[in-house]
Motif scaffolding. Structure first.
Motif, PDB file in Angstrom:
ATOM      1  N   THR A   1       0.836  -1.193   0.000  1.00  0.00           N
ATOM      2  CA  THR A   1       0.000   0.000   0.000  1.00  0.00           C
ATOM      3  C   THR A   1       0.876   1.251   0.000  1.00  0.00           C
ATOM      4  OG1 THR A   1      -0.110   0.041   2.395  1.00  0.00           O
ATOM      5  CG2 THR A   1      -1.892  -1.094   1.258  1.00  0.00           C
ATOM      6  N   ALA A   2       0.356   2.307  -0.586  1.00  0.00           N
ATOM      7  CA  ALA A   2       1.085   3.574  -0.628  1.00  0.00           C
ATOM      8  C   ALA A   2       0.058   4.692  -0.506  1.00  0.00           C
ATOM      9  CB  ALA A   2       1.838   3.710  -1.943  1.00  0.00           C
ATOM     10  N   ASN A   3       0.404   5.736   0.222  1.00  0.00           N
ATOM     11  CA  ASN A   3      -0.468   6.907   0.213  1.00  0.00           C
ATOM     12  C   ASN A   3       0.339   8.175   0.419  1.00  0.00           C
ATOM     13  OD1 ASN A   3      -0.710   7.962   3.073  1.00  0.00           O
ATOM     14  ND2 ASN A   3      -1.240   5.817   3.423  1.00  0.00           N
ATOM     15  N   VAL A   4      -0.256   9.265  -0.013  1.00  0.00           N
ATOM     16  CA  VAL A   4       0.412  10.558   0.118  1.00  0.00           C
ATOM     17  C   VAL A   4      -0.632  11.619   0.456  1.00  0.00           C
ATOM     18  CG1 VAL A   4       0.287  11.052  -2.367  1.00  0.00           C
ATOM     19  CG2 VAL A   4       2.013  12.199  -0.985  1.00  0.00           C
ATOM     20  N   THR A   5      -0.270  12.495   1.380  1.00  0.00           N
ATOM     21  CA  THR A   5      -1.121  13.633   1.724  1.00  0.00           C
ATOM     22  C   THR A   5      -0.583  14.857   0.989  1.00  0.00           C
ATOM     23  OG1 THR A   5      -1.482  12.710   3.913  1.00  0.00           O
ATOM     24  CG2 THR A   5      -2.006  15.047   3.627  1.00  0.00           C
TER      25      THR A   5
END
Lengths: 177, 360
Positions: A47-51
């Protein structure tokens, strides 16, 4: 104008680069921006996420508990972030990766079949740009010209030939919402 | 450079670019998450072809810090960077650098511990940075950036203070500021100092003895306790001078504040958001952000404790800086602590909840 955005999916789907292009576009327009990745041992398939925050005013925290917009590319991210969209906020998701669609009624939900459309257009590697296009149609926080300049800045020169395809993908995304 | 260069980059990249631009002579380091982009960016930029700066990946953190010792002994502007476990390995060298009064910069992009811990952000190295870490009665000058801009600016400031006081300086940051991209205006280029300038500015350095001058000896060893005590007294005088002259803080919304959050680095960013949220609910709260963790802003916290009704120390650790806050407050008002551990970052709304507990 201020937008607090979370982009989340699998590593390799272009989550971080979508965020980077958005942040760069903001920078080009002289706005304040932050790009905060959830970094870790994540690689392709994890999983990967960015704000990403784009604001006319200085930005306090790059880390948030709720978001104006969530762009969701897979089921684990839907489970994690659907509840964190502010009431009245926006949730954009790619239909391909989602088995259980969102249920909230107090937010604006948009299903964009970016992966399917990208496959038909032979643009599968830049399906993230379709989603970016959909997002920018709903929240025009930056101009398309700025996004294209941002692509020039972030892509290595040998890939500059791909910019017209990216533009096509963004425009397609705008049509889909 | 006349033109302003505003760009978007990670905190770690800003450290590397600032090092090249501030006329750094040498970087010695070893990769570790979440600071590897410092060394990677230096390798990409190849400053050895432009400014002549040496960039060397050593075989370990222990050798990195000892290369720093060697370079600093000759009056060169040298630095290293690592993350928590790597900084622990460097502690012997850091104590020697402090003992030999050598200026240098050590950057700690810290992560959650103890032990090998996690690669996620943490502020649990406050004690290690400010209260020793290595052995002996020594102090580091410790700067805590809370933006990518400050990552760049504090490289300049750290070297300036290190040479002013002949003392190692540290930038204590974490994975949040290191990995985050933000707008940054890189500071103007400064040429590396020439050999002649180093001889003039660092008369203590071991860089070739002209005829007639006594040898300069760089050591932290002194077996005569009477002399060693004299050296220690001199060091303490220097530290007192730094405490007097070099405290730096940022104040945010404190003018009308009835309560205050004290937080540094990434936690200060989260605190600002919490303050915005709390003020929407009518809670008059502001922030005091120590920029220098050592020297700690004792007088500033003392003054704050005479103005507000309570202080929340927001840290990404189990409660370290709160000890210094309580010493400065000296029981006048309640001081509470809130933190998350092991690489979990406190969210702004959690800080608001803690603030309300303090007010009750």
């Amino acid at each position: 104008m201020k937008q607090e955005i979370i982009i989340a999916g699998f590593g390799g789907q272009g989550v971080l680069s979508m965020g980077k292009i958005l942040a760069y576009s903001g920078l080009i327009e002289g706005k304040e921006v932050t790009w905060m990745p959830a970094y870790g041992p994540e690689q392709r398939g994890g999983t990967a996420n960015v704000t990403v925050i784009v604001n006319d005013e200085p930005i306090s925290s790059p880390i948030l508990s709720t978001y104006d917009t969530a762009i969701i590319l897979n089921q684990p991210s839907m489970e994690k972030f659907e509840s964190k969209v502010k009431p009245g906020g926006t949730l954009i998701y790619d239909g391909y990766g989602i088995s259980v669609p969102p249920t909230r009624k107090d937010i604006n939900v948009y299903r964009v079949d970016a992966m399917d459309v990208a496959a038909k257009m032979n643009l599968i590697k830049i399906f993230n740009m379709i989603l970016l296009g959909s997002y920018l149609k709903l929240h025009p926080i930056v101009k398309i010209e700025s996004v294209l300049s941002a692509l020039k800045k972030t892509l290595p020169e040998r890939h500059h030939g791909l910019i017209p395809q990216n533009e096509e993908a963004i425009k397609k995304g705008m049509e889909l919402v | 450079m006349a033109e302003r260069e505003i760009t978007l980059m990670k905190g770690n990249e800003a450290i590397a670019h600032a090092a090249i631009r501030c006329g750094c002579d040498g970087y010695f380091g070893y990769p570790i998450t979440p600071q590897s982009e410092v060394l990677e960016t230096l390798a990409e930029q190849k400053p050895w072809e432009t400014t002549g700066m040496v960039v060397l990946q050593a075989e370990s953190e222990t050798s990195s810090i000892n290369m720093v010792y060697g370079g600093a002994a000759t009056g060169k502007k040298v630095m290293t960077s690592s993350s928590s476990p790597g900084i622990s390995l460097m502690q012997e060298g850091i104590s020697y650098l402090a003992g030999a009064e050598l200026p240098c910069l050590v950057v700690n992009v810290s992560r959650g511990g103890p032990g090998l811990g996690t690669i996620q952000p943490s502020q649990a190295d406050y004690f290690q940075s400010c209260k020793g870490g290595g052995h002996g009665d020594y102090r580091l000058i410790v700067l805590a950036p809370s933006s990518v801009q400050e990552m760049a600016d504090f490289v300049y400031l750290a070297f300036e203070l290190a040479f002013k006081y002949r003392n190692p300086a540290m930038i204590l940051t974490d994975g949040v500021i290191g990995q985050m991209m933000e707008k940054v205006e890189l500071p103007p280029f400064k040429a590396r100092r020439t050999e002649k300038e180093i001889i003039e500015q660092c008369p203590w350095a071991a860089n070739g003895r002209p005829a007639g001058r006594k040898p300069n000896i760089i050591t932290s060893l002194e077996l005569d306790p009477a002399v060693m005590e004299e050296i220690n007294i001199r060091l303490q005088k220097k530290y007192a001078q730094i405490q007097e002259n070099e405290v730096r803080v940022e104040e945010f919304m404190l003018e009308d504040a009835e309560y205050a959050i004290v937080a540094f680095g990434s936690a200060a960013r989260i605190a600002k958001k919490a303050i915005e949220m709390a003020r929407e609910e009518g809670i008059k709260v502001g922030l005091l952000r120590p920029i220098t963790l050592w020297p700690f802003p004792i007088k500033e916290v003392e003054a704050l404790s005479k103005k507000v009704k309570g202080i929340l120390s927001l840290e990404i650790n189990a409660g370290q800086m709160v000890e210094d806050i309580r010493l400065a407050v000296n029981g006048r008002i309640p001081v509470s602590h809130y933190g998350r551990l092991g690489g979990i970052i406190p969210a702004p709304d959690e800080a608001v909840v803690e603030l309300k507990k303090l007010i009750k």
